[in-house]
Design a protein around this motif. Structure first.
Motif, short mmCIF file in Angstrom:
data_model
loop_
_atom_site.label_atom_id
_atom_site.label_comp_id
_atom_site.label_asym_id
_atom_site.label_seq_id
_atom_site.Cartn_x
_atom_site.Cartn_y
_atom_site.Cartn_z
N ALA A 40 -15.32 -32.70 2.08
CA ALA A 40 -15.71 -33.95 2.58
C ALA A 40 -15.20 -35.25 2.05
CB ALA A 40 -17.12 -33.99 2.93
N ALA A 41 -15.31 -35.32 0.72
CA ALA A 41 -14.72 -36.44 0.09
C ALA A 41 -13.30 -36.84 0.21
CB ALA A 41 -15.24 -36.57 -1.42
N ASP A 42 -12.50 -35.58 0.29
CA ASP A 42 -11.10 -35.75 0.42
C ASP A 42 -10.87 -36.23 1.85
OD1 ASP A 42 -10.67 -34.89 -2.10
OD2 ASP A 42 -10.02 -32.71 -1.50
N ARG A 43 -11.48 -35.84 2.84
CA ARG A 43 -11.53 -36.55 4.38
C ARG A 43 -11.96 -37.78 4.39
NH1 ARG A 43 -11.77 -32.16 9.08
NH2 ARG A 43 -12.27 -34.17 10.28
N GLY A 44 -12.64 -38.33 3.19
CA GLY A 44 -12.88 -39.89 3.21
C GLY A 44 -14.30 -40.03 3.66
N ALA A 45 -15.11 -39.02 3.66
CA ALA A 45 -16.74 -39.31 3.73
C ALA A 45 -17.19 -39.58 2.30
CB ALA A 45 -17.15 -37.99 4.03
N THR A 46 -18.37 -40.69 2.70
CA THR A 46 -18.90 -41.11 1.40
C THR A 46 -20.34 -40.80 1.21
OG1 THR A 46 -19.12 -43.08 2.46
CG2 THR A 46 -17.08 -43.15 1.00
N LEU A 47 -20.69 -39.97 2.24
CA LEU A 47 -22.08 -39.60 2.29
C LEU A 47 -22.08 -38.07 2.85
CD1 LEU A 47 -25.19 -40.88 1.43
CD2 LEU A 47 -25.06 -41.48 3.88
N MET A 48 -22.84 -37.20 2.18
CA MET A 48 -23.47 -35.92 2.80
C MET A 48 -24.49 -36.13 3.11
SD MET A 48 -22.38 -32.29 1.43
CE MET A 48 -20.81 -31.98 2.19
N GLN A 49 -25.04 -35.44 4.23
CA GLN A 49 -26.36 -35.26 4.74
C GLN A 49 -26.83 -33.83 5.45
OE1 GLN A 49 -26.86 -39.05 6.96
NE2 GLN A 49 -26.01 -37.93 8.92
N LEU A 50 -27.87 -33.74 5.45
CA LEU A 50 -28.46 -32.69 5.87
C LEU A 50 -30.02 -32.66 6.21
CD1 LEU A 50 -30.14 -30.87 3.69
CD2 LEU A 50 -27.59 -30.16 3.16
N THR A 51 -30.47 -31.73 6.98
CA THR A 51 -31.88 -31.75 7.18
C THR A 51 -32.41 -30.24 6.70
OG1 THR A 51 -32.43 -31.34 9.46
CG2 THR A 51 -32.14 -33.45 8.62
N SER A 52 -33.54 -30.02 6.04
CA SER A 52 -33.97 -28.62 5.92
C SER A 52 -35.55 -28.70 6.44
CB SER A 52 -33.85 -28.44 4.31
OG SER A 52 -34.07 -27.19 3.90
N ASP A 53 -35.78 -27.43 6.89
CA ASP A 53 -37.12 -27.48 7.41
C ASP A 53 -38.01 -27.53 6.36
OD1 ASP A 53 -38.43 -25.96 10.36
OD2 ASP A 53 -39.90 -25.96 8.55
N LEU B 214 -21.15 -39.50 -2.18
CA LEU B 214 -19.96 -38.62 -2.48
C LEU B 214 -18.99 -39.41 -2.94
CD1 LEU B 214 -19.22 -36.57 0.93
CD2 LEU B 214 -20.29 -35.69 -1.33
N HIS B 215 -18.16 -39.07 -4.12
CA HIS B 215 -17.10 -39.55 -4.63
C HIS B 215 -15.74 -39.07 -4.46
CE1 HIS B 215 -20.16 -42.22 -6.19
NE2 HIS B 215 -20.91 -41.36 -6.48
N ALA B 216 -14.70 -39.66 -4.48
CA ALA B 216 -13.44 -39.04 -4.36
C ALA B 216 -13.35 -37.88 -5.34
CB ALA B 216 -12.18 -40.00 -4.62
N SER B 217 -13.95 -37.57 -6.29
CA SER B 217 -13.67 -36.59 -7.32
C SER B 217 -14.65 -35.60 -7.03
CB SER B 217 -14.06 -37.12 -8.57
OG SER B 217 -15.21 -37.76 -8.73
N GLY B 218 -15.60 -35.63 -5.82
CA GLY B 218 -16.62 -34.69 -5.63
C GLY B 218 -18.02 -35.22 -5.60
#
Lengths: 193, 193
Positions: free
Chosen positions: A132-145, B171-175
């Protein structure tokens, strides 16, 4: 996309690989032929067992085609020794907030029973964060029950912060199942074409 | 999509309208020219003020172009008397789980200070739920920062259930910024092309 393009004969795009407990785990984009096994994984779960149908239900085929046709969706399958060991769906969401941040959202994460407790889940998430970071994302998010207390602890161990309340509203063709009183009902026009 | 196609001169696609407190509120898809006003709304907020830049920052233009080019993203602006009164982004997410359910996710919801407390937020959400259901979504979802206790109560009044924990990982570019110990670090290959 025609069915010809998603026949099981087509090689599944390789995404990466992991070494977990001395075993190689191969990550690919899901193919149409993987759908029944993915649905079986989704159903093999205390919450999932009540809400999934037979994996051959045409609704799954249609949903797979929508996922597969959208470059912002990445449905990943992880295989160990040819067996499906895990699955997850990544959705890339462009947005204006947080300085125009691209978000990577994770949905429908499952690790097969035989592969739990061996570090696969953690390795899989670390791979997804890198991807995801390699595709340019700067935030990962999810929800968990809320009832999955072990899952919340697992995500916290990976660095996720439980900063938000995740809220869901079932929709029906006639609109929301809202419980708000009638006098606050606004005048609404139907959405335009 | 070229810049010519998103000049402010192009009429913004009409989505619907609401009557709130005797005033007509017009809903359209956002145009490029709306971006600074949307960013100003995002920043006019206790959480947003610390994380947004000037609305003319090129990162917002790039993010807008990615949103506008993706048919699964609908960035909505609500105008009253020509003034921007509210904004929200809808993301349609196809998935296999819950019987192949299409989800409508809501992000970046803001109502301008002058329009709060007048029923606009509720009318806007009811419209979004209808719009999403008309596009085939069977579930609407969002996350709200835990500190926004009024917002959580507002969503509950609309029928949303606070069933999930919303978790975020920068996320950061390195993971990932994961805090897990080094010995659990898996062997990883880079994602394929």
């Amino acid at each position: 996309m025609t069915n010809d393009q998603i026949t099981p004969e087509q090689p599944q795009p390789h995404l990466g690989s992991l070494a977990v407990g001395g075993q190689e785990v191969i990550l690919t984009r899901a193919a149409a032929a993987d759908v029944p096994a993915i649905v079986a994984l989704l159903a093999d779960d205390v919450l999932g067992q009540g809400r999934e149908h037979a994996g051959t239900d045409p609704r799954y085929t249609e949903a797979f085609e929508a996922i597969d046709a959208d470059p912002n969706q990445v449905l990943v399958v992880a295989r160990a020794g040819g067996e499906m060991a895990a699955t997850a769906q990544l959705t890339f969401i462009p947005g204006l907030s947080r300085g125009g941040a691209l978000r990577a959202q994770v949905e429908a994460v499952r690790v097969a029973a035989d592969y739990r407790g061996a570090g696969l889940g953690e390795a899989f998430f670390r791979w997804m964060a890198t991807y995801a970071a390699d595709r340019g994302a700067t935030l990962m998010q999810l929800t968990s029950d809320r009832s999955r207390t072990d899952a919340v602890r697992f995500y916290e161990r990976l660095g996720f912060v439980a900063s938000h309340v995740g809220m869901k509203l079932p929709l029906h063709a006639s609109g929301p199942t809202a419980s708000a009183s009638a006098e606050s009902e606004p005048h609404q026009t139907r959405p335009g074409p």
